[in-house]
Write an enzyme that holds these catalytic residues in place. Sequence first.
Site, PDB file in Angstrom:
ATOM      1  N   ASP A 189       0.890  -1.298  -0.110  1.00 25.65           N
ATOM      2  CA  ASP A 189       0.034   0.093  -0.130  1.00 25.65           C
ATOM      3  C   ASP A 189       0.836   1.224   0.035  1.00 25.65           C
ATOM      4  O   ASP A 189       1.668   1.333  -0.644  1.00 25.65           O
ATOM      5  CB  ASP A 189      -0.748  -0.083   1.393  1.00 25.65           C
ATOM      6  N   SER A 204     -11.549  -1.831   1.753  1.00 24.86           N
ATOM      7  CA  SER A 204     -10.171  -2.051   2.047  1.00 24.86           C
ATOM      8  C   SER A 204     -10.006  -2.714   3.473  1.00 24.86           C
ATOM      9  O   SER A 204      -8.911  -3.147   3.866  1.00 24.86           O
ATOM     10  CB  SER A 204      -9.154  -0.951   1.385  1.00 24.86           C
ATOM     11  N   HIS A 235      -3.130   5.515   4.418  1.00 22.23           N
ATOM     12  CA  HIS A 235      -3.911   4.546   4.208  1.00 22.23           C
ATOM     13  C   HIS A 235      -3.317   3.074   4.561  1.00 22.23           C
ATOM     14  O   HIS A 235      -3.889   2.213   5.116  1.00 22.23           O
ATOM     15  CB  HIS A 235      -4.204   4.664   2.579  1.00 22.23           C
TER      16      HIS A 235
END
Length: 610
Positions: A150, A543, A216
């Site tokens: 990520d 996610s 994130h």
Amino acid sequence: MLKKEDYEPGLWTEEKNLTVEETRLPFTEELAGVIPQPEENREIPDGIQVVPAQNESYQNFIIRYSRNVDGAVNYESDRSFQIINELFGVIYIPASQVPESVINSYSYSSVPKCYTYMDQGGLNASGINRLHEHPYLRLRGAGTLIAIIDSGIDYTHSAFRNGNQSRIVSIWDQSLPSGESEEVPYGQVFTRQEINRALQSENPQEIVPSADINGHGTRLASIAAGNRNLEEGVSGAAPEAELVIVKLKPAKEYLRELYLIPPEAEVFQEDDIMLGISYAIKCALRYQKPLSVCVGLGSSQGSHRGDGPLSQYISSIADFTQNCVSVAAGNEGLARRHYMGLLDEKTTSDILELRVGAKEAVHGFSMEFWGEASDFYHVTIQSPTGERLQVSSALKYGTQELSFVFVETKVMVNYVPIERRSGNTLIFFRFLHPAEGIWKLETSGRLNSSARFHVWLPVQGMISEETYFLESSPEYTVTAPGDAVNGMTVTAYQYRDDSLYSKASRGYNTDNVVKPDFAAPGVDMKAAASGPAGTYTQSSGTSLAAAQTSGIAALLFEWAIIRGNEPFFSGNSVKNYLRRGAVREEDMQYPNPEWGYGRIDLYHTFELLT
């Protein structure tokens, strides 16, 4: 050796007629006849080189190198060719040697797609807390690895360390300038020893200069494997698992230009994700630990049938012992960015209406039409002023330029009657400075035939909410790589009232393989925030559900492999155990396109085992 006449038009140039032995690079069905010539690496200060993977003057192509047309060859990775696994590799070709019409010249699947983020206390709902505290099981992920592919991680956050000792075994930051390394082809790797040394210093970034700017990746890592924090009332699903972190580098500029991605969008390219997963697998082999991978990224590019390189790679991983991959289903369910049409004897033509917003009028956008290969499709584009231009189905080796007179718009079109990987028809549109308003696509097929087609706009983050289809379909909106047949595709629900996340993508994939596989909590989840030390934030998205599932998979690996109950546990084993234990409502039929096989309940899975 193949001769000039053996190649498709546009794939041969005399100066590239090199032998495999001279180049050590593969001739493949995707890139037959195109071999990169040596070019010097560009140097930056301190003698560090920008290798082709990071160099904007090179273009990347994902190839199935074992299917070369020149017989068996022993391949090795080098600066122009990087092996991912026994099937896939990445070849780096100088941009000056790549034909302008790349969509038609090569297999579309070989061009890396662009992916972005899939998000905007559910442990009890998933049956995790009861297993953390169970007097016999006490499963917390000890002895396992969880990989987050990520935006990186805030390694200084208390969620990932015990005092000054990190639970992160390795960080591969693909975005940093490359030094000489046998471990990774580009970027820099930081070991646990280096991370621990950074945590003990006054300025950690001087020792480990890797940061998660977006946050994130930090959120996903904390939901999957963050420490218990009684004060905040949070815990990762597998708080004793160790972490492998891959910080993806931004997608190259030529891909952003090809797909007309707005400058502010954070996107990553497919081959970098594949190499990140490959690195995590190598770490698991080195440490001799089972691996659970989390991919919280998604894209609406491709045929949505699981045949893209990343999707196929993820499917292959699930077949092997001690590896599994959890993938976000996507957040495209209510986005109005998918259109589905059916042509048959009664409906010989179909009119799609597309609303184009002001932002796209400036930056433009791309769009993909995928039709079943049993038909030929005739498409006419109508501008908001009523001007109509037809897409030629005959010019299959070039880019068509449709220039409108009454609006300052050009539409670049690539018509691929049989796309090499999927076998379906692909029409790839690029709208340059499209006029605001309602555009129409009229599609017709052959008489006395029946065929379905789909049209997808880019996912949230790559296009504004002002651009959408007036009559859209929420079905078939699971994003890639969530369409991977053997991957664990996870949708999100609100654990407080057991309602489906309103934005969640709906299945199935276009081959009608059940996707998503199941649902996990993913709404209003508290997770570690990147930035000020020790802070937490709330967010929602599929996610996050995939991240919790990756932690759940680590708990299953702990029970099966670390404790010796099922020593040959694979990714498919994890998926099937979770499917079997999923909670289902009595008044609903399963599997279904919204919930898959139901809501994950790991405790119920273990109840069934007994």
